[in-house]
Motif scaffolding. Structure first.
Motif, short mmCIF file in Angstrom:
data_model
loop_
_atom_site.label_atom_id
_atom_site.label_comp_id
_atom_site.label_asym_id
_atom_site.label_seq_id
_atom_site.Cartn_x
_atom_site.Cartn_y
_atom_site.Cartn_z
N ASN A 1 -12.69 -7.43 -15.18
CA ASN A 1 -12.89 -7.93 -13.88
C ASN A 1 -11.37 -8.39 -13.79
OD1 ASN A 1 -13.69 -10.80 -13.80
ND2 ASN A 1 -15.96 -9.94 -14.64
N ILE A 2 -11.61 -8.31 -12.09
CA ILE A 2 -10.34 -8.90 -12.12
C ILE A 2 -10.23 -10.33 -9.95
CG2 ILE A 2 -8.95 -7.20 -12.69
CD1 ILE A 2 -9.37 -5.84 -9.85
N ILE A 3 -9.67 -10.69 -10.25
CA ILE A 3 -9.79 -11.69 -9.24
C ILE A 3 -8.35 -11.53 -7.91
CG2 ILE A 3 -10.95 -13.15 -9.58
CD1 ILE A 3 -8.97 -15.23 -9.98
N ALA A 4 -8.37 -11.55 -6.77
CA ALA A 4 -7.21 -11.24 -6.18
C ALA A 4 -6.94 -12.64 -5.38
CB ALA A 4 -7.53 -10.14 -4.86
N SER A 5 -5.30 -12.89 -5.22
CA SER A 5 -5.19 -13.55 -5.04
C SER A 5 -3.34 -14.23 -3.81
CB SER A 5 -4.79 -14.64 -5.97
OG SER A 5 -3.77 -14.21 -6.51
N GLY B 1 1.35 -2.64 -11.91
CA GLY B 1 0.72 -2.75 -11.11
C GLY B 1 -0.05 -3.30 -9.79
N ASN B 2 -0.15 -4.74 -10.60
CA ASN B 2 -0.62 -5.63 -9.72
C ASN B 2 -0.51 -6.62 -8.53
OD1 ASN B 2 0.86 -6.98 -11.67
ND2 ASN B 2 -1.10 -8.34 -12.24
N THR B 3 0.69 -6.06 -8.15
CA THR B 3 1.77 -6.71 -6.67
C THR B 3 1.18 -5.47 -5.62
OG1 THR B 3 2.63 -8.42 -8.61
CG2 THR B 3 3.36 -8.75 -6.12
N ALA B 4 0.73 -5.76 -4.31
CA ALA B 4 0.97 -5.19 -3.56
C ALA B 4 1.03 -6.09 -1.96
CB ALA B 4 -0.19 -3.80 -3.14
N GLN C 1 0.39 -8.79 8.35
CA GLN C 1 0.67 -7.48 7.71
C GLN C 1 1.89 -8.40 6.37
OE1 GLN C 1 3.14 -5.36 9.77
NE2 GLN C 1 3.56 -3.70 8.68
N ASP C 2 2.29 -7.50 5.37
CA ASP C 2 3.41 -7.87 4.56
C ASP C 2 3.25 -9.54 4.07
OD1 ASP C 2 5.22 -5.97 5.53
OD2 ASP C 2 5.76 -7.70 7.19
N THR C 3 1.98 -10.01 3.45
CA THR C 3 0.90 -10.63 2.93
C THR C 3 1.22 -10.13 0.83
OG1 THR C 3 0.26 -11.65 3.96
CG2 THR C 3 -0.85 -12.23 2.12
N THR C 4 1.99 -11.47 0.28
CA THR C 4 2.14 -10.38 -1.44
C THR C 4 0.59 -10.47 -1.84
OG1 THR C 4 4.41 -10.17 -1.10
CG2 THR C 4 3.57 -10.81 -3.59
N VAL C 5 -0.11 -9.75 -2.32
CA VAL C 5 -0.91 -10.07 -3.46
C VAL C 5 -1.24 -9.80 -4.32
CG1 VAL C 5 -4.18 -9.55 -2.95
CG2 VAL C 5 -2.83 -9.60 -0.57
N THR C 6 -2.20 -10.80 -5.10
CA THR C 6 -1.34 -10.35 -6.63
C THR C 6 -3.11 -10.17 -7.19
OG1 THR C 6 0.33 -11.21 -6.60
CG2 THR C 6 -0.98 -10.95 -8.82
N LEU C 7 -3.12 -9.13 -8.17
CA LEU C 7 -4.66 -8.92 -9.00
C LEU C 7 -4.35 -9.73 -10.46
CD1 LEU C 7 -5.69 -5.43 -8.76
CD2 LEU C 7 -5.43 -7.53 -6.81
N SER C 8 -4.81 -10.51 -11.05
CA SER C 8 -5.39 -10.43 -12.45
C SER C 8 -6.35 -10.56 -12.68
CB SER C 8 -4.95 -12.00 -12.28
OG SER C 8 -5.84 -13.11 -11.43
#
Length: 527
Positions: free
Chosen positions: A459-463, A434-437, A417-424
C-alpha cells in the motif's frame, strides 16, 4: 384665720408638687419655620432658614431645672452645624440665677445645658429663655416634609410640646412634564406600546427641580422624534392636556412647552401592528461563501403583518434555518428566538462545496426560501486518493492510473494547479517508479507510469509540500507477468463454478480471458 391658713397650705402643696415635676413653663414656638423652599436642600442652593424667638417662660420660680434642652429637628430637615452658634438670652424680673451654655450641635439635635435655679434668692423671680439664630433647611428636595421641633431634654417641656412648626413648599418652577394625571399623583408617561387605532391622554404639569408638583398648566404641544408612519396630526391638543391616537406603525415622544421651562417628554410611544402573518427575509445571506467560514452577510428574518409592519412585541417565536437545495448540512446556530419580531442569525456556515439555498420556517407561518449561495472550497489542506491503486504486474504501470486529489479540510476538491505530489511505499518491499506528478487545473495528480520492481502485497501514501499526506491506500498485489494471482475464477458472465461432470466442457473466465476446461473446479477467492 385657721381656715385661711389651711387653704394656703393646700396652695403651697400644690405649687410644690408642680414645681417638682418641673414642666409648668410656657413654650412659645418659633413662627419662622413654615414655607421653606425645597430649593434650600443641599442638592439645590443649600440656603439655611434662620429660626428666632423660641421662648421658654416659667410661670412660677423653680420650673426650669438644671439639665439640658435638646432641640431635635423633624424628619426631612437638618440643623446647620457650622457658622455662627445659635444664641440664647436668659431674663428675669430681679436677678438671673440660671446659666445656659451651648453643649453640642449635630444635623439632628442642638443641645443646651442649664445650671442654677430660679427658686431664689430673691423670691418670686421666674426666668425666661429665648433662643435665636438656629438655622435649618430641608435635608432633601423631595418629598415635601413637615413636622415640629421637639425637646428631648430634661430641663424644659418635652413630649409633644411644639417648639416650632417646620414645613416645606415646592421650589421655583423648573420644568414641565408630560404626565398621566393633571395633579400631584401624575407621573411621566412611560415608554409603552399603543395598538393601532387606540388613544392615550396626557397632561402638562409644572414641577420644581426636585419634581414636586406645582400646577397643571396650559402648554404648547408637539410630537418629537417621530418615526415611520407617526405624524404630527396624530396629536390633538387642548391647552392643559392632549390626546395621541396612533394609526400607523411608528413611534414618537410627546412634548409640552411652557415658556422657558425645561421640558420632560413622554417616554417613547410605539404604535404596534396587527396580527402576525408572514415571514420575510429582510437581509439575504451572502451570495458566495467559503466552506467552513461563516457567511459574510448573515440572514435577518422579520415577522410581519399584512401591511409589512414588524411585529415588535413578539419575543417568543423561534425561526429555524435549514438547507433547501444542494448537498451537506447547514452549520451554526440554526434556530433563533426573535427579538422584537426580528431573528438575526450570526454564525451560519456550510462545509460542502456546492450551490445551496436556505429555507426559514416557524410554527404557524409559511416558510420562505433565500437566494442561492455558492459555497467555494476552503484553502488546500490535504491529499486523498480518488483512484486507488489496482493489482498489477512487476515493472508495469498500474492501470487504471492512480489519481490523487487536493482537498480542503472538509474534503472538498480544491482546484490548485502545479502542485508536485509524490507517491511512496507505506507497506511492502521494493522500489516505486513514476511516483511523481503535478496537479492539473482541477487539483488532480494523475500517475500514468507508476510501477513497482518487486512482487507482493503493498500500500502507498501520497504527500506534497505544505499539505497533509493522504491516508494509506487500499492494499494491492504486484505479481510477475503471466502469473495468476489474487483472482477469482468464475463462469463466463459471472457466477460460481459448481461441480462439473467429467467429459463436459465448462467455459470459465480468468482476468478477462476465456478458456475451456474439463474438470471439477473448486473456486477460491483472493488470498
Amino acid at each position: 384665720m385657721r381656715s385661711v391658713l389651711k387653704i394656703s397650705s393646700v396652695a403651697v402643696l400644690i405649687f410644690f408638687a408642680f414645681n417638682v415635676q418641673g414642666f409648668g413653663q410656657t413654650v412659645t414656638p418659633t413662627s419662622d419655620g413654615t414655607g421653606i423652599s425645597a430649593d434650600n436642600a443641599p442638592a439645590g442652593n443649600g440656603a439655611w432658614r434662620t429660626l428666632n424667638d423660641i421662648l421658654i417662660e416659667e410661670t412660677a420660680p423653680g420650673q426650669l431645672q438644671p439639665g439640658d434642652i435638646r432641640l431635635q429637628v423633624p424628619n426631612g430637615f437638618e440643623w446647620d452645624t457650622g457658622g455662627a452658634d445659635p444664641t440664647f438670652n436668659v431674663t428675669s424680673p430681679k436677678k438671673t440665677n440660671i446659666t445656659v451654655t451651648l453643649s453640642s450641635r449635630s444635623s439632628s439635635e442642638i443641645v443646651f445645658n442649664l445650671s442654677g435655679t430660679s427658686t431664689g434668692p430673691p423670691k418670686n423671680n421666674p426666668h425666661t429663655i429665648e433662643f435665636d439664630g438656629l438655622r435649618i433647611r430641608p435635608s432633601q428636595g423631595s418629598p415635601l416634609a413637615s413636622g415640629e421641633i421637639r425637646n428631648a431634654g430634661s430641663s424644659a417641656p418635652g413630649g409633644t410640646t411644639n417648639y416650632g412648626t417646620i414645613s416645606m413648599v415646592a421650589g421655583a418652577d423648573n420644568k414641565v412634564r408630560v404626565e398621566t394625571q393633571p395633579n400631584s399623583s401624575g407621573s411621566v408617561v412611560a415608554v409603552q406600546d399603543l395598538e393601532a387605532g387606540n388613544s392615550i391622554s396626557v397632561y402638562s404639569n409644572v414641577r420644581d427641580q426636585f419634581n414636586n408638583f406645582k400646577r397643571n398648566e396650559s402648554a404648547t404641544w408637539s410630537l418629537q422624534n417621530t418615526t415611520d408612519g407617526v405624524v404630527i396630526s396624530d396629536l390633538s391638543a387642548s391647552g392643559t392636556s392632549a390626546t395621541f391616537t396612533g394609526d400607523l406603525v411608528g413611534s414618537a415622544n410627546i412634548q409640552a412647552t411652557v415658556g422657558s421651562l425645561n421640558t420632560v417628554q413622554s417616554g417613547t410611544i410605539t404604535v404596534i401592528p396587527s396580527n402576525a402573518t408572514t415571514l420575510i427575509i429582510a437581509t439575504q445571506p451572502s451570495s458566495t461563501a467559503t466552506a467552513g467560514t461563516t457567511f459574510g452577510t448573515q440572514p435577518v428574518i422579520e415577522i410581519q403583518d399584512d401591511y409589512t409592519n414588524v411585529i415588535t412585541d413578539d419575543n417568543l417565536t423561534q425561526i429555524t434555518a435549514s438547507r433547501n437545495s444542494g448537498e451537506g448540512a447547514l452549520q451554526g446556530t440554526k434556530t433563533i428566538t426573535v427579538s422584537n419580531g426580528i431573528a438575526t442569525f450570526s454564525n451560519l456556515s456550510h462545509q460542502v462545496s456546492n450551490t445551496i439555498d436556505l429555507t426559514f420556517s416557524a410554527t404557524g407561518f409559511s416558510s420562505v426560501t433565500s437566494n442561492s449561495i455558492t459555497i467555494n472550497p476552503a484553502a488546500a489542506d490535504k491529499l486523498t486518493f480518488t483512484v486507488q491503486p489496482a493489482n498489477g504486474n512487476r515493472n508495469t504501470a498500474l492501470s487504471p492510473p492512480v489519481e490523487v486529489q487536493i482537498q480542503d479540510q472538509f474534503s472538498n476538491n480544491v482546484s490548485d494547479q502545479d502542485t508536485t505530489v509524490t507517491l511512496s511505499l507505506n507497506s511492502g518491499s521494493g522500489n516505486i517508479s513514476g511516483n511523481t506528478a503535478t496537479t492539473n487545473a482541477s487539483g488532480t495528480a494523475v500517475f500514468n507510469s507508476v510501477s513497482f520492481n518487486q512482487t507482493g502485497t503493498k500500500n502507498i501514501i501520497a504527500s506534497a509540500t505544505g499539505l497533509n499526506s493522504s491516508g494509506v491506500s487500499n492494499d494491492f498485489t504486484i505479481a510477475n507477468a503471466g502469473t495468476l494471482a489474487g483472482f477469482e475464477i468464475e463462469l463466463s458472465g459471472g457466477g460460481t463454478i459448481g461441480t462439473q461432470t467429467a467429459g463436459k466442457t465448462t467455459s470459465s473466465t480468468a482476468q478477462g480471458k476465456s478458456f475451456s476446461r474439463t474438470a471439477r473446479w473448486h473456486v477460491l477467492g483472493p488470498h
